[in-house]
Design a protein around this motif. Structure first.
Motif, mmCIF file in Angstrom:
data_model
loop_
_atom_site.group_PDB
_atom_site.id
_atom_site.type_symbol
_atom_site.label_atom_id
_atom_site.label_comp_id
_atom_site.label_asym_id
_atom_site.label_seq_id
_atom_site.Cartn_x
_atom_site.Cartn_y
_atom_site.Cartn_z
ATOM 1 N N HIS A 171 0.617 -1.279 0.148
ATOM 2 C CA HIS A 171 -0.096 0.034 0.017
ATOM 3 C C HIS A 171 0.910 1.265 -0.138
ATOM 4 N N GLY A 172 0.109 2.373 -0.355
ATOM 5 C CA GLY A 172 0.972 3.652 -0.305
ATOM 6 C C GLY A 172 2.082 3.536 -1.311
ATOM 7 N N GLU A 173 3.322 3.983 -0.708
ATOM 8 C CA GLU A 173 4.696 4.372 -1.182
ATOM 9 C C GLU A 173 5.311 3.151 -1.431
ATOM 10 N N TYR A 174 4.816 1.941 -0.836
ATOM 11 C CA TYR A 174 5.329 0.716 -1.120
ATOM 12 C C TYR A 174 5.250 0.098 -2.458
ATOM 13 N N GLY A 175 4.084 0.735 -2.959
ATOM 14 C CA GLY A 175 3.762 0.142 -4.399
ATOM 15 C C GLY A 175 3.446 1.165 -5.215
ATOM 16 N N LEU A 176 3.670 2.282 -5.146
ATOM 17 C CA LEU A 176 3.317 3.589 -5.790
ATOM 18 C C LEU A 176 4.254 3.499 -7.217
ATOM 19 N N TYR A 177 3.808 3.848 -8.438
ATOM 20 C CA TYR A 177 4.304 3.976 -9.582
ATOM 21 C C TYR A 177 3.797 5.148 -10.335
ATOM 22 N N GLN A 227 5.544 10.294 -15.610
ATOM 23 C CA GLN A 227 5.196 11.583 -16.113
ATOM 24 C C GLN A 227 5.356 11.780 -17.834
ATOM 25 N N LEU A 228 4.116 11.795 -18.148
ATOM 26 C CA LEU A 228 3.887 11.992 -19.835
ATOM 27 C C LEU A 228 4.009 13.371 -20.358
ATOM 28 N N GLU A 229 4.019 13.526 -21.532
ATOM 29 C CA GLU A 229 3.999 14.805 -21.966
ATOM 30 C C GLU A 229 3.143 15.605 -21.411
ATOM 31 N N ASN A 230 1.719 15.409 -21.480
ATOM 32 C CA ASN A 230 0.673 16.388 -20.974
ATOM 33 C C ASN A 230 -0.252 15.703 -19.801
ATOM 34 N N GLU A 231 0.202 14.729 -19.242
ATOM 35 C CA GLU A 231 -0.496 13.959 -18.266
ATOM 36 C C GLU A 231 0.309 13.234 -17.204
ATOM 37 N N ILE A 232 -0.059 12.832 -16.053
ATOM 38 C CA ILE A 232 0.562 12.394 -15.346
ATOM 39 C C ILE A 232 -0.163 11.113 -14.739
ATOM 40 N N GLU A 233 0.447 9.918 -14.669
ATOM 41 C CA GLU A 233 -0.334 8.519 -14.482
ATOM 42 C C GLU A 233 -0.009 7.883 -13.093
ATOM 43 N N VAL A 234 -1.006 7.802 -12.268
ATOM 44 C CA VAL A 234 -0.836 7.446 -10.998
ATOM 45 C C VAL A 234 -1.199 6.112 -10.876
ATOM 46 N N ASN A 235 -0.278 5.181 -10.485
ATOM 47 C CA ASN A 235 -0.760 3.662 -10.144
ATOM 48 C C ASN A 235 -0.526 3.427 -8.581
ATOM 49 N N TRP A 236 -1.433 2.858 -8.160
ATOM 50 C CA TRP A 236 -1.248 2.642 -6.728
ATOM 51 C C TRP A 236 -1.863 1.203 -6.277
ATOM 52 N N VAL A 278 5.378 -6.122 -6.915
ATOM 53 C CA VAL A 278 4.684 -4.729 -7.394
ATOM 54 C C VAL A 278 4.764 -4.128 -8.897
ATOM 55 N N ALA A 279 5.651 -4.806 -9.686
ATOM 56 C CA ALA A 279 5.460 -4.597 -11.085
ATOM 57 C C ALA A 279 4.361 -5.361 -11.717
ATOM 58 N N SER A 280 4.099 -6.490 -11.154
ATOM 59 C CA SER A 280 3.227 -7.632 -11.680
ATOM 60 C C SER A 280 1.591 -6.761 -11.368
ATOM 61 N N TRP A 281 1.518 -6.344 -10.201
ATOM 62 C CA TRP A 281 0.198 -5.741 -9.821
ATOM 63 C C TRP A 281 -0.096 -4.602 -10.694
ATOM 64 N N HIS A 282 0.910 -3.937 -11.500
ATOM 65 C CA HIS A 282 0.677 -2.753 -12.243
ATOM 66 C C HIS A 282 0.691 -3.162 -13.724
ATOM 67 N N ARG A 283 0.960 -4.296 -13.768
ATOM 68 C CA ARG A 283 1.038 -5.114 -15.270
ATOM 69 C C ARG A 283 2.132 -4.192 -15.925
ATOM 70 N N THR A 284 3.266 -4.035 -15.699
ATOM 71 C CA THR A 284 4.268 -3.829 -16.330
ATOM 72 C C THR A 284 5.695 -4.336 -16.099
ATOM 73 N N ALA A 285 6.487 -4.044 -16.875
ATOM 74 C CA ALA A 285 7.953 -4.508 -16.477
ATOM 75 C C ALA A 285 8.486 -3.733 -15.432
ATOM 76 N N TYR A 286 9.381 -4.238 -14.296
ATOM 77 C CA TYR A 286 9.950 -3.596 -13.305
ATOM 78 C C TYR A 286 10.747 -2.630 -13.927
#
Length: 425
Positions: A51-57, A60-69, A244-252
């Motif tokens: 939870h929180g910053e233990y799994g925060l990803y 910073q994209l060109e015009n957007e910010i994407e927050v994954n928790w 953590v990466a698996s939860w976010h469905r991304t490569a570490y």
């Protein structure tokens, strides 16, 4: 630790002469040769935090910010974004463990994010984002610093790191900087082996800004495990961080991508060599081959090389010669992965025959002391009549070096343990 003989370290003596030729004659070797222990394996021995910053990803994209928790349990998520003292966005997500929201970025350089799970009052978190000019590259040379605290390899040990800093009166129980004008140096290898790398990084990301606001400084010096993560060498990644990466469905490695990830961009702004007063700091150690660089030139090269397209492909086998010059690839591979580079060198701790090379480096940088990490020792220890201090511990983040400036520009040397006990080195 038994120090190795000059016969064992013939490679090091050969490597440092001639200065430039050796740098360009290093053959391609597997990084497996340079690391002394095996990757973490097996089932976790305790319940992990996500939870929180233990799994925060955050991207910073060109015009957007994407927050994954990640929430503590399956829950509807919420994300509130504040900027300039006002609530800018208020989002909720459907019931899940992993949550993702994008919001349009405006011209603000700082956002406060409040996020977590709607149903669980214990799942409420706050993270501050510092963008653009807040994360300019740090200077690497400092003078007139009275107190310098140094931590060797951390390897994801968040609880130990924060206990160490708290008992040294650098942070309070809320994990806020209270060290005033002190300087804290972390000598790399924040990544790998331990379970809480992501939490360590978000903690230091914020502490970096807090310290500067009080006239202090938090220095992050890049180590070999930062470089390895950037180029997707994950052999020493802990199972928890992999999840953590698996939860976010991304490569570490994408979680720390130096072009899009907030943490990756922050880390990529950090140096590989710094000097404070008359003390030279590097993760592994600086040998004469790298002394033809100034500190500024080395760090400029580090930053520039990490942002070249070939950087992400340094460990490709074979290298795509239709895309990259073999000469350029080899030069960059040497810079980041040579066993005599500042990220990998072990000679000053493992050998007692390199004093004339050490003296040449200290003279080149007008330094009296070289502080290193990377090579594990049982306790913080002096070498070469006190001209080298090794800070990488077999039990990571359980001691901290303290250097206190006094008359004639010399420094008194102490070590702090996990419980706040101070002893002279």
């Amino acid at each position: 630790m038994t120090r190795k003989s000059s016969t064992t370290f013939v490679f090091a003596i050969i490597a440092v002469f001639p200065l430039v030729a050796a740098l360009h004659s290093f053959p391609r070797l597997s990084t497996r040769l340079f690391i002394g222990s095996s990757p973490a394996t097996g089932a976790p021995s305790r319940e992990f935090n996500f939870h929180g910053e233990y799994g925060l990803y955050i991207k910073q994209l060109e015009n957007e910010i994407e927050v994954n928790w990640i929430t503590r349990k399956e829950d509807s998520g919420y994300l509130q974004i504040f900027g300039g003292g006002s609530l800018l966005y208020d989002h909720t997500t459907t019931k899940s463990r992993a949550h993702s929201v994008r919001f349009n970025r405006n011209r603000l350089n700082q956002y406060v994010l409040k996020y977590g799970g709607i149903e669980n009052p214990e799942d409420r978190h706050t993270t501050t984002l510092y963008l653009n000019d807040k994360l300019k590259r740090s200077p690497a040379t400092f003078n007139h610093v009275d107190s310098i605290f140094v931590v060797g390899d951390v390897h994801g040990k968040f609880d130990e790191l924060t206990q160490l800093l708290m008992n040294a009166n650098l942070i309070n129980s809320s994990l806020r900087w209270v060290g005033r004008r002190a300087h804290l140096v972390l000598l790399g290898d924040l990544f790998d082996r331990g379970p809480d790398v992501t939490r360590v990084l978000w903690f230091l990301y914020d502490l970096d800004v807090q310290a500067r606001q009080q006239g202090g400084f938090v220095h992050i010096v890049l180590g070999n495990h930062e470089i390895m993560t950037f180029v997707n060498d994950l052999r020493f990644l802990s199972e928890k961080e992999r999840l953590v990466a698996s939860w976010h469905r991304t490569a570490y490695a994408k979680m720390f991508d130096i072009h899009e990830s907030v943490l990756g961009q922050w880390l990529a702004s950090k140096p590989g060599i710094i000097k404070i007063n008359d003390i030279l700091f590097a993760h592994g150690g600086v040998v004469p081959n790298y002394a033809y660089y100034s500190i500024q030139a080395f760090n400029d090269s580090l930053f520039s090389y990490m942002h070249e397209p070939v950087f992400a492909h340094l460990l490709d086998d074979p290298i795509d010669t239709t895309r990259f010059s073999p000469a350029l690839w080899k030069n960059r591979l040497d810079f980041f992965f040579s066993p005599i580079s500042p990220f990998w060198f072990r000679g000053y701790v493992e050998s007692d025959t390199l004093e004339k090379y050490l003296d040449a480096v200290l003279k080149r940088f007008d330094a009296q002391l070289h502080v290193v990490a990377h090579t594990p020792v049982e306790t913080i220890k002096k070498f070469y009549n006190g001209k080298v201090i090794a800070t990488d511990l077999q039990n990571a983040a359980t001691e901290m070096l303290l250097l206190v400036r006094h008359e004639k520009k010399r420094h008194k040397r102490f070590k702090n343990d996990l419980y706040g006990k101070i002893s002279e080195l």
